[in-house]
Design a protein around this motif. Structure first.
Motif, PDB file in Angstrom:
ATOM      1  N   ILE A 263       0.866  -1.186   0.000  1.00 31.10           N
ATOM      2  CA  ILE A 263       0.000   0.000   0.000  1.00 31.10           C
ATOM      3  C   ILE A 263       0.897   1.228   0.000  1.00 31.10           C
ATOM      4  CG2 ILE A 263      -1.765   1.324   1.216  1.00 31.10           C
ATOM      5  CD1 ILE A 263      -2.765  -1.213   2.494  1.00 31.10           C
ATOM      6  N   GLY A 264       0.776   2.038  -1.026  1.00 37.51           N
ATOM      7  CA  GLY A 264       1.615   3.231  -1.142  1.00 37.51           C
ATOM      8  C   GLY A 264       2.881   2.906  -1.909  1.00 37.51           C
ATOM      9  N   SER A 265       2.847   3.162  -3.228  1.00 38.45           N
ATOM     10  CA  SER A 265       4.017   2.826  -4.038  1.00 38.45           C
ATOM     11  C   SER A 265       4.669   4.106  -4.543  1.00 38.45           C
ATOM     12  CB  SER A 265       3.619   1.918  -5.195  1.00 38.45           C
ATOM     13  OG  SER A 265       2.567   2.514  -5.921  1.00 38.45           O
ATOM     14  N   GLY A 266       4.909   5.040  -3.629  1.00 35.60           N
ATOM     15  CA  GLY A 266       5.616   6.264  -3.989  1.00 35.60           C
ATOM     16  C   GLY A 266       7.112   6.029  -3.947  1.00 35.60           C
TER      17      GLY A 266
ATOM     18  N   GLN B   4       9.290   5.763  -1.449  1.00 37.28           N
ATOM     19  CA  GLN B   4       9.755   4.732  -0.529  1.00 37.28           C
ATOM     20  C   GLN B   4       9.162   3.369  -0.868  1.00 37.28           C
ATOM     21  OE1 GLN B   4      12.109   4.729   1.349  1.00 37.28           O
ATOM     22  NE2 GLN B   4      11.855   3.005   2.737  1.00 37.28           N
ATOM     23  N   GLY B   5       7.901   3.357  -1.311  1.00 35.36           N
ATOM     24  CA  GLY B   5       7.295   2.093  -1.713  1.00 35.36           C
ATOM     25  C   GLY B   5       8.140   1.420  -2.791  1.00 35.36           C
TER      26      GLY B   5
ATOM     27  N   CYS C 161      -1.634  -1.121  -4.002  1.00 37.34           N
ATOM     28  CA  CYS C 161      -2.687  -0.126  -3.842  1.00 37.34           C
ATOM     29  C   CYS C 161      -2.056   1.249  -3.748  1.00 37.34           C
ATOM     30  CB  CYS C 161      -3.483  -0.446  -2.580  1.00 37.34           C
ATOM     31  SG  CYS C 161      -4.473   0.930  -1.979  1.00 37.34           S
TER      32      CYS C 161
ATOM     33  N   TRP D 218      -2.443   7.296  -6.576  1.00 42.39           N
ATOM     34  CA  TRP D 218      -1.920   7.951  -7.788  1.00 42.39           C
ATOM     35  C   TRP D 218      -1.839   6.903  -8.889  1.00 42.39           C
ATOM     36  CZ3 TRP D 218       3.079  11.470  -7.960  1.00 42.39           C
ATOM     37  CH2 TRP D 218       2.930  12.384  -9.017  1.00 42.39           C
TER      38      TRP D 218
ATOM     39  N   ASN E 246       2.357   6.573  -9.915  1.00 48.16           N
ATOM     40  CA  ASN E 246       3.103   5.660  -9.040  1.00 48.16           C
ATOM     41  C   ASN E 246       2.599   4.227  -9.116  1.00 48.16           C
ATOM     42  OD1 ASN E 246       4.866   7.578  -8.191  1.00 48.16           O
ATOM     43  ND2 ASN E 246       3.848   8.006  -6.246  1.00 48.16           N
TER      44      ASN E 246
ATOM     45  N   PRO F  28       1.751   7.940   3.144  1.00 43.75           N
ATOM     46  CA  PRO F  28       2.152   9.051   4.023  1.00 43.75           C
ATOM     47  C   PRO F  28       1.788   8.753   5.485  1.00 43.75           C
ATOM     48  CG  PRO F  28       1.065   9.869   2.053  1.00 43.75           C
ATOM     49  CD  PRO F  28       0.887   8.392   2.037  1.00 43.75           C
ATOM     50  N   ASP F  29       2.534   9.368   6.406  1.00 45.91           N
ATOM     51  CA  ASP F  29       2.425   9.024   7.828  1.00 45.91           C
ATOM     52  C   ASP F  29       0.984   9.037   8.358  1.00 45.91           C
ATOM     53  OD1 ASP F  29       5.120   9.057   7.514  1.00 45.91           O
ATOM     54  OD2 ASP F  29       5.536  10.636   8.990  1.00 45.91           O
TER      55      ASP F  29
ATOM     56  N   HIS G 143      -0.912   5.782   7.996  1.00 48.55           N
ATOM     57  CA  HIS G 143      -0.382   4.516   8.526  1.00 48.55           C
ATOM     58  C   HIS G 143      -1.368   3.803   9.460  1.00 48.55           C
ATOM     59  CE1 HIS G 143       4.128   5.665   7.748  1.00 48.55           C
ATOM     60  NE2 HIS G 143       3.425   5.497   6.644  1.00 48.55           N
TER      61      HIS G 143
ATOM     62  N   HIS H 163      -4.439   2.347   7.592  1.00 51.10           N
ATOM     63  CA  HIS H 163      -4.005   1.246   6.721  1.00 51.10           C
ATOM     64  C   HIS H 163      -3.593   0.027   7.533  1.00 51.10           C
ATOM     65  CE1 HIS H 163      -3.067   4.132   3.121  1.00 51.10           C
ATOM     66  NE2 HIS H 163      -4.322   3.728   3.134  1.00 51.10           N
TER      67      HIS H 163
ATOM     68  N   GLU I  90       7.290   7.169   9.977  1.00 51.98           N
ATOM     69  CA  GLU I  90       6.957   7.223  11.365  1.00 51.98           C
ATOM     70  C   GLU I  90       5.704   6.402  11.602  1.00 51.98           C
ATOM     71  OE1 GLU I  90       8.865   8.741  13.603  1.00 51.98           O
ATOM     72  OE2 GLU I  90       7.496   8.016  15.119  1.00 51.98           O
TER      73      GLU I  90
ATOM     74  N   TYR J 256      -9.043  11.332  -0.048  1.00 52.98           N
ATOM     75  CA  TYR J 256      -7.934  10.708   0.683  1.00 52.98           C
ATOM     76  C   TYR J 256      -7.144  11.705   1.530  1.00 52.98           C
ATOM     77  CZ  TYR J 256      -9.120   6.512  -1.814  1.00 52.98           C
ATOM     78  OH  TYR J 256      -9.811   5.423  -2.277  1.00 52.98           O
TER      79      TYR J 256
ATOM     80  N   ARG K 257       4.825  15.857   3.991  1.00 57.04           N
ATOM     81  CA  ARG K 257       5.686  15.868   5.177  1.00 57.04           C
ATOM     82  C   ARG K 257       5.661  17.200   5.927  1.00 57.04           C
ATOM     83  NH1 ARG K 257       8.147  12.214   1.903  1.00 57.04           N
ATOM     84  NH2 ARG K 257       9.545  10.684   2.841  1.00 57.04           N
TER      85      ARG K 257
HETATM   86  N1  LIG Z   1      12.618   4.108   6.190  1.00 61.84           N
HETATM   87  C1  LIG Z   1      13.048   5.064   5.407  1.00 61.84           C
HETATM   88  O1  LIG Z   1      14.238   5.258   5.248  1.00 61.84           O
HETATM   89  C2  LIG Z   1      12.054   5.932   4.704  1.00 61.84           C
HETATM   90  C3  LIG Z   1      12.490   6.771   3.676  1.00 61.84           C
HETATM   91  C4  LIG Z   1      11.543   7.553   3.006  1.00 61.84           C
HETATM   92  C5  LIG Z   1      10.213   7.489   3.385  1.00 61.84           C
HETATM   93  N2  LIG Z   1       9.823   6.680   4.388  1.00 61.84           N
HETATM   94  C6  LIG Z   1       8.401   6.600   4.782  1.00 61.84           C
HETATM   95  O2  LIG Z   1       7.677   5.993   3.742  1.00 61.84           O
HETATM   96  C7  LIG Z   1       6.369   6.552   3.660  1.00 61.84           C
HETATM   97  C8  LIG Z   1       6.130   7.072   2.238  1.00 61.84           C
HETATM   98  O3  LIG Z   1       7.066   8.092   1.942  1.00 61.84           O
HETATM   99  P1  LIG Z   1       7.401   8.511   0.426  1.00 61.84           P
HETATM  100  O4  LIG Z   1       8.613   9.308   0.463  1.00 61.84           O
HETATM  101  O5  LIG Z   1       7.383   7.302  -0.412  1.00 61.84           O
HETATM  102  O6  LIG Z   1       6.160   9.439   0.076  1.00 61.84           O
HETATM  103  P2  LIG Z   1       5.500   9.634  -1.354  1.00 61.84           P
HETATM  104  O7  LIG Z   1       4.609  10.810  -1.240  1.00 61.84           O
HETATM  105  O8  LIG Z   1       6.552   9.609  -2.408  1.00 61.84           O
HETATM  106  O9  LIG Z   1       4.621   8.328  -1.565  1.00 61.84           O
HETATM  107  C9  LIG Z   1       3.432   8.082  -0.901  1.00 61.84           C
HETATM  108  C10 LIG Z   1       2.573   7.232  -1.809  1.00 61.84           C
HETATM  109  O10 LIG Z   1       1.400   6.858  -1.097  1.00 61.84           O
HETATM  110  C11 LIG Z   1       0.278   7.050  -1.947  1.00 61.84           C
HETATM  111  N3  LIG Z   1      -0.890   7.275  -1.095  1.00 61.84           N
HETATM  112  C12 LIG Z   1      -1.244   8.381  -0.416  1.00 61.84           C
HETATM  113  N4  LIG Z   1      -2.366   8.162   0.276  1.00 61.84           N
HETATM  114  C13 LIG Z   1      -2.754   6.898   0.002  1.00 61.84           C
HETATM  115  C14 LIG Z   1      -3.848   6.086   0.401  1.00 61.84           C
HETATM  116  N5  LIG Z   1      -4.792   6.554   1.240  1.00 61.84           N
HETATM  117  N6  LIG Z   1      -3.917   4.824  -0.083  1.00 61.84           N
HETATM  118  C15 LIG Z   1      -2.979   4.358  -0.930  1.00 61.84           C
HETATM  119  N7  LIG Z   1      -1.919   5.059  -1.329  1.00 61.84           N
HETATM  120  C16 LIG Z   1      -1.808   6.327  -0.871  1.00 61.84           C
HETATM  121  C17 LIG Z   1       0.649   8.210  -2.801  1.00 61.84           C
HETATM  122  O11 LIG Z   1      -0.089   8.205  -3.995  1.00 61.84           O
HETATM  123  C18 LIG Z   1       2.117   7.989  -3.043  1.00 61.84           C
HETATM  124  O12 LIG Z   1       2.340   7.189  -4.183  1.00 61.84           O
HETATM  125  C19 LIG Z   1       6.327   7.630   4.721  1.00 61.84           C
HETATM  126  O13 LIG Z   1       5.718   7.124   5.869  1.00 61.84           O
HETATM  127  C20 LIG Z   1       7.772   7.942   5.000  1.00 61.84           C
HETATM  128  O14 LIG Z   1       7.988   8.398   6.308  1.00 61.84           O
HETATM  129  C21 LIG Z   1      10.729   5.904   5.031  1.00 61.84           C
END
Ligand SMILES: NC(=O)c1ccc[n+]([C@@H]2O[C@H](COP(=O)([O-])OP(=O)(O)OC[C@H]3O[C@@H](n4cnc5c(N)ncnc54)[C@H](O)[C@@H]3O)[C@@H](O)[C@H]2O)c1
Lengths: 161, 466
Positions: free
Chosen positions: B68-71, B73-74, B93, B96, B100, B139-140, B143, B146, B162, B244, B256
């Motif tokens: 869930i969430g393939s941005g 970090q996904g 899931c 976007w 993404n 996004p946080d 979490h 989800h 987080e 959302y 963020r």
């Molecule tokens: N562990 C690490 O080193 C590390 C590094 C970067 C980010 N993160 C964490 O990873 C998470 C994502 O960060 P990111 O940089 O990839 O952000 P991002 O904005 O690039 O990606 C977030 C993705 O989630 C999707 N999204 C948003 N709301 C949604 C929903 N309700 N259902 C499904 N998908 C949804 C968005 O479309 C987007 O593709 C954050 O919690 C961040 O703190 C961790």
């Protein structure tokens, strides 16, 4: 009898010196070889003194640098093997002297030159490279492998055939 | 001499006899000695760098997973998971869908994982009936919803840090995991990093190289960055964004920085490292004092503080430890690292490219034995650079530097994910379970409160318990 005993001891000392220096060369070469990505670039690039442009040029040209790296590694290994086994000992010792002389020229411990790679001792003009060079000179001028080395066999084969 | 030898001798050279041969070869056994010494040396070296043995892939139970969430970090997590054996991707899931979601699904397909695509996580949980685990990188502020939904659906969850942007959310996650009896791992990936594990298990706990820890400092400084943008033709419909929780595409991309969506740099970056403070000190802080603000960027689009300096106080069984942390977003000096300082040594460690070192205080017992055991690399002598300044008699000599002898070259998140999946298979235990993630969330979220309050805030033991 007296004389003979002391001669034996002298030969023994020469052979030990030869093997120890050979070991040092061999390991320096093998260690670099095993590292895989070893390069002389760091050492060469901090070259000081009058020959530094030459060494800097070696670093700046990748083909030359690769060649230098390979020649250094295999040079060290072959010289090491030669000295340990006593094969072509004089040639190996002379090559060793030349190689060390290059190291010395690259980074001589002269007053006023400072290097970022720290050395493990304190040197002025004379460093361990110079001492090893002098030791190799001894091996050249004395018969260090005539009795206890492959040269002993080679000399015999060569003489008759 | 035997006949054969005689014959050989005659064939080659009549003048060389057996004695000559032996004499000539007298020194060659040294090569054997050299070889033996070399083999020994290599095996010692190998032992020092060997990671713990991996489970044989053949007998790994295959797991069906969804993301869930393939941005950004996904995608990083997917790339790392593609290197792990025994995983079958079933679904992705992401809201976007045209960007993404499409990209991630496309990549997975290329690697032989045709996945179903979903815009809504609830829909996915209803339709995908054979999942074992879900990996969450939304996004946080998403979490909690989800993770709770997945846990209630009976799935194990790996959720990015987080844990949540609110304690209420983090609390719900812990309770859901307990109630469902399913695993919840929080993505503080340093907890599974072999270098960090070595430092904690071997250097701090076993060898006690730092002596009594008195202070910690750490930072994540980052250079100025423009806000994140998006290709105009892939903009998400406003009604979907609103559904959302996002007001605009700008907010969707830069969540963020917004108060109800993320936690700003201190939560985004700091939580990774402050988590290590808690772990290595084996303690929870007593109080936190912090200063921060939106000093550099436009406050309208950057609701959270772009600059934060915080000081924690820990009470450990050995005594008080004061811990400083700083995050800057307008200067990248020295990047990111954590330093642990004790009366016998200093540990410098960072997730970034094997950066780190251990320094022995001059008054500490010798470390030769630990070097011999492979806990540390042999020391590099401190610089003996010539200087014209006179050494002050009160100045202590610079300590020798030892390398941490573990080299880690896998993707950063791989061991943490592997730890999660192996725990799902019953082969391991979680390195960052829900309760640990919760403690870190309590520790880190308080900094933003302290900045706002402009004074030192206390923690009670109760705060950390659920
Ligand atoms: N562990 C690490 O080193 C590390 C590094 C970067 C980010 N993160 C964490 O990873 C998470 C994502 O960060 P990111 O940089 O990839 O952000 P991002 O904005 O690039 O990606 C977030 C993705 O989630 C999707 N999204 C948003 N709301 C949604 C929903 N309700 N259902 C499904 N998908 C949804 C968005 O479309 C987007 O593709 C954050 O919690 C961040 O703190 C961790």
């Amino acid at each position: 009898m007296q004389i003979k005993e002391s001669q034996k001891l002298q030969t023994c000392a020469l052979v030990i010196l030869r093997i120890l220096i050979g070991w040092h060369f061999l390991y320096e070469g093998v260690a670099k070889l095993l590292k895989g990505n070893w390069s002389a670039a760091g050492f060469l690039s901090q070259s000081k003194w009058i020959l530094s442009p030459v060494f800097q040029w070696m670093v700046s040209n990748e083909t030359v640098l690769n060649l230098v790296n390979q020649m250094n590694i295999w040079g060290l290994i072959l010289i090491g093997l030669g000295l340990i086994t006593g094969t072509f000992t004089r040639i190996a010792a002379a090559a060793g002297m030349a190689l060390i002389f290059l190291y010395y020229l690259c980074n001589p411990p002269l007053a006023g030159l400072f290097y970022s790679i720290p050395s493990e001792g304190n040197y002025l003009i004379v460093n361990k490279n110079v001492v090893e060079m002098a030791a190799l000179f001894v091996l050249i001028v004395f018969p260090a492998a005539r009795n206890w080395g492959i040269d002993h066999i080679l000399v015999r084969m060569f003489r008759r055939s | 001499m035997t006949d054969k030898q005689n014959k050989d001798k005659n064939k080659q050279n009549p003048s060389i006899d057996r004695r000559d041969f032996l004499q000539g070869l007298a020194a060659t056994p040294v090569l054997g000695l050299f070889g033996a010494a070399l083999i020994h040396e290599q095996s010692v070296k190998k032992k020092l760098t060997k990671a713990k043995p991996k489970v044989v892939p053949e007998n790994l139970e295959p797991l069906n997973i969804a993301v869930i969430g393939s941005g950004a970090q996904g995608q990083v997590l997917i790339d790392a998971m593609l290197k792990l054996p025994g995983l079958h991707f079933k679904a992705v899931c992401d809201i976007w869908t045209e960007y993404n979601l499409k990209r991630a699904a496309g990549i997975l397909k290329r690697y032989g994982h045709p996945v179903n695509r979903y815009i809504d996580y609830r829909d996915m949980l209803v339709r995908e009936q054979d999942l074992d685990a879900v990996v969450i990188a939304s996004p946080d502020f998403w979490h909690a919803d989800h993770a709770v939904a997945c846990l209630e659906a009976g799935l194990h969850v790996y959720c990015e840090k987080e844990m949540s942007n609110t304690l209420e959310g983090a609390h719900r996650m812990v309770m859901a995991s307990r109630k469902a009896g399913k695993l919840l791992q929080i993505g503080h990936q340093r907890r599974s990093n072999p270098r960090y594990l070595h430092c904690y298990d071997k250097l701090i706990r076993e060898a006690k190289l730092l002596g009594r820890m008195t202070s910690v400092n750490g930072q994540w400084n980052r250079a100025v960055q423009p806000d994140l943008g998006w290709p105009e033709k892939y903009a998400i419909q406003p009604d979907i964004l609103r559904k959302y929780g996002f007001d605009s595409m700008h907010q969707f991309r830069n969540w963020r920085w917004f108060k109800n969506l993320g936690g700003g740099p201190i939560v985004d970056l700091g939580s990774h490292q402050i988590d290590i403070y808690n772990w290595f000190l084996k303690a929870r802080p007593k109080s936190v004092l912090a200063s921060g603000g939106t000093d550099y960027y436009d406050p309208a689009a950057h609701e959270w503080y772009d600059t934060v300096l915080a000081i924690y106080e820990y009470e450990t069984p050995a005594g008080t430890v004061r811990a400083f942390y700083q995050t800057l977003t307008s200067n990248s000096s020295e990047g990111y690292f954590e330093n642990f300082l004790g009366d016998e040594g200093t540990l410098h460690i960072s997730e970034s490219s094997n950066r780190g070192g251990v320094y022995r205080e001059p008054n500490a017992p010798q470390w030769d034995e630990w070097v011999r055991l492979g806990y540390l690399s042999a020391p590099e002598k401190a610089g003996t650079q010539a200087t014209s300044a006179v050494l002050d008699v009160r100045e202590t000599i610079a300590p020798d530097r030892h390398d941490i002898p573990i080299v880690f070259t896998d993707p950063y998140h791989m061991p943490h994910l592997e730890n999660f999946f192996n725990t799902v298979r019953g082969l391991d235990t979680l390195n960052c379970p829900a309760e640990t993630g919760y403690e870190t969330a309590v520790t880190v979220l308080k900094v933003n409160e302290a900045v706002k309050a402009g004074k030192q805030l206390a923690f009670s033991e109760q705060d950390f318990l659920i």
